[in-house]
Scaffold this motif. Structure first.
Motif, PDB file in Angstrom:
ATOM      1  N   SER A 181      30.629  33.022  53.197  1.00 52.18           N
ATOM      2  CA  SER A 181      30.053  33.042  51.713  1.00 52.18           C
ATOM      3  C   SER A 181      30.812  32.072  50.929  1.00 52.18           C
ATOM      4  O   SER A 181      30.300  31.651  49.897  1.00 52.18           O
ATOM      5  CB  SER A 181      30.440  34.471  51.055  1.00 52.18           C
ATOM      6  OG  SER A 181      31.747  34.612  51.088  1.00 52.18           O
ATOM      7  N   ARG A 182      31.737  31.385  51.506  1.00 51.72           N
ATOM      8  CA  ARG A 182      32.714  30.117  50.833  1.00 51.72           C
ATOM      9  C   ARG A 182      33.038  29.200  51.553  1.00 51.72           C
ATOM     10  O   ARG A 182      33.345  29.663  52.723  1.00 51.72           O
ATOM     11  CB  ARG A 182      33.933  31.002  49.820  1.00 51.72           C
ATOM     12  CG  ARG A 182      33.539  31.932  48.801  1.00 51.72           C
ATOM     13  CD  ARG A 182      34.776  32.528  48.423  1.00 51.72           C
ATOM     14  NE  ARG A 182      34.329  33.606  47.304  1.00 51.72           N
ATOM     15  CZ  ARG A 182      34.001  34.622  47.481  1.00 51.72           C
ATOM     16  NH1 ARG A 182      33.681  35.118  48.866  1.00 51.72           N
ATOM     17  NH2 ARG A 182      33.657  35.314  46.348  1.00 51.72           N
TER      18      ARG A 182
ATOM     19  N   PHE B  58      45.092  36.916  44.464  1.00 51.11           N
ATOM     20  CA  PHE B  58      43.730  37.378  44.645  1.00 51.11           C
ATOM     21  C   PHE B  58      43.075  38.135  43.726  1.00 51.11           C
ATOM     22  O   PHE B  58      42.230  37.826  42.990  1.00 51.11           O
ATOM     23  CB  PHE B  58      43.393  37.606  46.065  1.00 51.11           C
ATOM     24  CG  PHE B  58      43.527  36.417  47.070  1.00 51.11           C
ATOM     25  CD1 PHE B  58      42.921  35.394  46.885  1.00 51.11           C
ATOM     26  CD2 PHE B  58      44.193  36.740  48.486  1.00 51.11           C
ATOM     27  CE1 PHE B  58      43.077  34.463  47.787  1.00 51.11           C
ATOM     28  CE2 PHE B  58      44.117  35.637  49.336  1.00 51.11           C
ATOM     29  CZ  PHE B  58      43.698  34.695  48.906  1.00 51.11           C
ATOM     30  N   ARG B  59      43.833  39.255  43.374  1.00 52.08           N
ATOM     31  CA  ARG B  59      43.470  40.362  42.495  1.00 52.08           C
ATOM     32  C   ARG B  59      43.299  39.903  41.137  1.00 52.08           C
ATOM     33  O   ARG B  59      42.443  40.103  40.529  1.00 52.08           O
ATOM     34  CB  ARG B  59      44.349  41.627  42.645  1.00 52.08           C
ATOM     35  CG  ARG B  59      43.955  42.338  44.126  1.00 52.08           C
ATOM     36  CD  ARG B  59      44.872  43.456  44.256  1.00 52.08           C
ATOM     37  NE  ARG B  59      44.603  44.599  43.143  1.00 52.08           N
ATOM     38  CZ  ARG B  59      45.269  45.572  43.174  1.00 52.08           C
ATOM     39  NH1 ARG B  59      46.387  45.597  43.530  1.00 52.08           N
ATOM     40  NH2 ARG B  59      44.956  46.569  42.197  1.00 52.08           N
TER      41      ARG B  59
ATOM     42  N   ARG C 145      40.786  36.971  40.789  1.00 52.00           N
ATOM     43  CA  ARG C 145      39.629  37.191  41.267  1.00 52.00           C
ATOM     44  C   ARG C 145      38.955  36.058  42.182  1.00 52.00           C
ATOM     45  O   ARG C 145      37.847  35.651  41.972  1.00 52.00           O
ATOM     46  CB  ARG C 145      38.444  37.209  40.114  1.00 52.00           C
ATOM     47  CG  ARG C 145      38.722  38.701  39.108  1.00 52.00           C
ATOM     48  CD  ARG C 145      37.704  38.824  38.020  1.00 52.00           C
ATOM     49  NE  ARG C 145      38.146  39.875  37.271  1.00 52.00           N
ATOM     50  CZ  ARG C 145      37.063  40.421  36.458  1.00 52.00           C
ATOM     51  NH1 ARG C 145      36.008  39.652  36.120  1.00 52.00           N
ATOM     52  NH2 ARG C 145      37.337  41.513  35.671  1.00 52.00           N
ATOM     53  N   ASN C 146      40.039  35.430  42.778  1.00 50.69           N
ATOM     54  CA  ASN C 146      39.804  34.470  43.980  1.00 50.69           C
ATOM     55  C   ASN C 146      39.911  35.075  45.344  1.00 50.69           C
ATOM     56  O   ASN C 146      40.634  35.964  45.698  1.00 50.69           O
ATOM     57  CB  ASN C 146      40.908  33.449  43.682  1.00 50.69           C
ATOM     58  CG  ASN C 146      40.567  32.307  44.529  1.00 50.69           C
ATOM     59  OD1 ASN C 146      39.444  31.795  44.762  1.00 50.69           O
ATOM     60  ND2 ASN C 146      41.656  31.954  45.482  1.00 50.69           N
ATOM     61  N   HIS C 147      39.035  34.857  46.167  1.00 50.73           N
ATOM     62  CA  HIS C 147      38.664  35.352  47.509  1.00 50.73           C
ATOM     63  C   HIS C 147      39.127  34.198  48.673  1.00 50.73           C
ATOM     64  O   HIS C 147      39.302  34.730  49.518  1.00 50.73           O
ATOM     65  CB  HIS C 147      37.516  35.883  47.767  1.00 50.73           C
ATOM     66  CG  HIS C 147      36.919  37.025  46.904  1.00 50.73           C
ATOM     67  ND1 HIS C 147      35.799  37.705  47.231  1.00 50.73           N
ATOM     68  CD2 HIS C 147      37.814  37.590  46.106  1.00 50.73           C
ATOM     69  CE1 HIS C 147      35.661  38.847  46.345  1.00 50.73           C
ATOM     70  NE2 HIS C 147      36.813  38.617  45.629  1.00 50.73           N
ATOM     71  N   LEU C 148      39.716  32.984  48.258  1.00 51.81           N
ATOM     72  CA  LEU C 148      39.950  32.044  49.290  1.00 51.81           C
ATOM     73  C   LEU C 148      41.054  31.111  48.873  1.00 51.81           C
ATOM     74  O   LEU C 148      40.899  30.651  47.495  1.00 51.81           O
ATOM     75  CB  LEU C 148      38.725  31.161  49.871  1.00 51.81           C
ATOM     76  CG  LEU C 148      38.868  30.291  50.860  1.00 51.81           C
ATOM     77  CD1 LEU C 148      37.454  30.364  51.628  1.00 51.81           C
ATOM     78  CD2 LEU C 148      39.163  28.931  50.546  1.00 51.81           C
TER      79      LEU C 148
ATOM     80  N   THR D  42      41.839  34.150  53.437  1.00 53.35           N
ATOM     81  CA  THR D  42      40.828  34.865  52.721  1.00 53.35           C
ATOM     82  C   THR D  42      41.315  36.003  52.217  1.00 53.35           C
ATOM     83  O   THR D  42      42.415  36.673  52.987  1.00 53.35           O
ATOM     84  CB  THR D  42      39.460  34.932  53.209  1.00 53.35           C
ATOM     85  OG1 THR D  42      39.655  35.823  54.344  1.00 53.35           O
ATOM     86  CG2 THR D  42      38.578  33.503  53.688  1.00 53.35           C
ATOM     87  N   ILE D  43      40.926  36.842  50.901  1.00 52.95           N
ATOM     88  CA  ILE D  43      41.435  38.152  50.810  1.00 52.95           C
ATOM     89  C   ILE D  43      41.308  38.979  51.859  1.00 52.95           C
ATOM     90  O   ILE D  43      41.937  39.832  52.292  1.00 52.95           O
ATOM     91  CB  ILE D  43      40.827  38.473  49.484  1.00 52.95           C
ATOM     92  CG1 ILE D  43      41.575  39.981  48.834  1.00 52.95           C
ATOM     93  CG2 ILE D  43      39.508  38.877  49.763  1.00 52.95           C
ATOM     94  CD1 ILE D  43      41.169  40.202  47.567  1.00 52.95           C
ATOM     95  N   GLU D  44      40.176  38.790  52.674  1.00 48.13           N
ATOM     96  CA  GLU D  44      39.829  39.653  53.866  1.00 48.13           C
ATOM     97  C   GLU D  44      40.980  39.472  54.682  1.00 48.13           C
ATOM     98  O   GLU D  44      41.225  40.621  55.726  1.00 48.13           O
ATOM     99  CB  GLU D  44      38.492  39.319  54.553  1.00 48.13           C
ATOM    100  CG  GLU D  44      38.056  40.336  55.485  1.00 48.13           C
ATOM    101  CD  GLU D  44      36.645  40.034  56.127  1.00 48.13           C
ATOM    102  OE1 GLU D  44      36.656  39.873  57.356  1.00 48.13           O
ATOM    103  OE2 GLU D  44      35.706  39.891  55.151  1.00 48.13           O
TER     104      GLU D  44
END
Length: 281
Positions: A88-89, A143-144, A147-150, A165-167
């Motif tokens: 997605s990114r 990340f939280r 609001r960044n995921h990478l 990534t946050i995942e």
């Protein structure tokens, strides 16, 4: 004044609490065995404890395995990479892979399709850079809050070492996050697809694949299909790549975190051979 009764103080004296992380993890295992907590809770708590000692460099996808987009690539080439990798990114580079200039959301490519006059640079979002030594606890907080995921991971010399990534961080706590290819209801790592081919898990036992295909893949040096295929190719294959081993053709359906999750397997003679060319690093 200590309001605990004599019995409570005696129990604490005879059974003092854990004074190290190792003892705490052992206490959690004991609590699970005594059915005081569920197995899933114990796994998550252990993940939280272990994550405290981990850094970005421990979890990142190494730079050679990063999927990036070239800022100067034509739209069709960008779209092909996005479709084949299914992220997605994407980090976007200019001139050389080590020069990451921003992050592109896959959905933003639709804006280019509808308005080709747009400049891709205007769609880029700022890239977040973190050192390899950054702790996962601190990174998760970032990340939280942002609001960044990478995040792009850099080494001590300022070079790109990988991405995170946050995942990836959350999986250290809750275990691997299931995706559309996962099937918890089957213990087997081999499944028949609608076209008659087989979907084979990267960690499926070679013996199981040999049984399904009546094949003779070597079982002495490797236990899993993923290990055997990576050895034959000399590296972990990427999504869309195919490798022939022992009369079988393994096409990568899903690669994640530097490992192949699922292959599509067919007999080599059942498909038209295609020349294999390794992508540029």
């Amino acid at each position: 004044m200590d309001r605990r009764n004599l019995f409570e103080r005696l129990i604490e004296f005879l059974s003092p609490g854990p004074d190290s992380k190792t003892q705490l993890i052992e206490s959690l295992a004991d609590a699970e065995q005594r059915e005081l907590i569920e197995p899933e809770s114990r796994i998550m708590l252990e993940g939280v404890l272990r994550m405290a000692d981990m850094s970005a460099g421990d979890v990142m996808v190494a730079a050679p395995r990063m999927d990036l987009l070239d800022i100067d690539a034509p739209y069709d080439e960008l779209l092909e990479v996005v479709i084949h990798t299914a992220h997605s990114r994407f980090p976007v580079f200019e001139d050389r892979r080590d020069n990451v200039i921003g992050i592109l959301m896959a959905k933003d490519l639709l804006k280019l399709q509808r308005a080709p006059e747009l400049n891709l640079r205007t769609l880029l979002r700022p890239a977040v850079f973190v050192p390899e030594s950054k702790g996962l606890n601190e990174l998760l907080r970032d990340f939280r809050s942002n609001r960044n995921h990478l995040a792009i991971v850099i080494d001590e010399f300022g070079n790109t070492a990988g991405l995170l990534t946050i995942e990836d961080v959350l999986e250290e706590i809750v275990g691997e996050i299931e995706d559309e290819f996962d099937d918890k209801d089957h213990a087997s790592g081999v499944f028949t697809l609608a076209d008659g081919s087989q979907r084979v898990a990267g960690d499926a036992a070679i013996r199981e694949v040999n049984t399904v295909f009546d094949a003779q893949l070597p079982e002495d040096d490797f236990d899993t299909i993923g290990g055997l295929v990576a050895h034959e190719l000399g590296r972990v294959p990427r999504r869309g790549e195919a490798v022939e081993v022992g009369g079988l053709r393994f096409s990568v359906m899903l690669a994640k975190g530097g490992a192949v999750r699922w292959f599509k397997a067919t007999r080599a003679e059942a498909v038209t051979p295609e020349p294999f060319s390794a992508p540029e690093a």
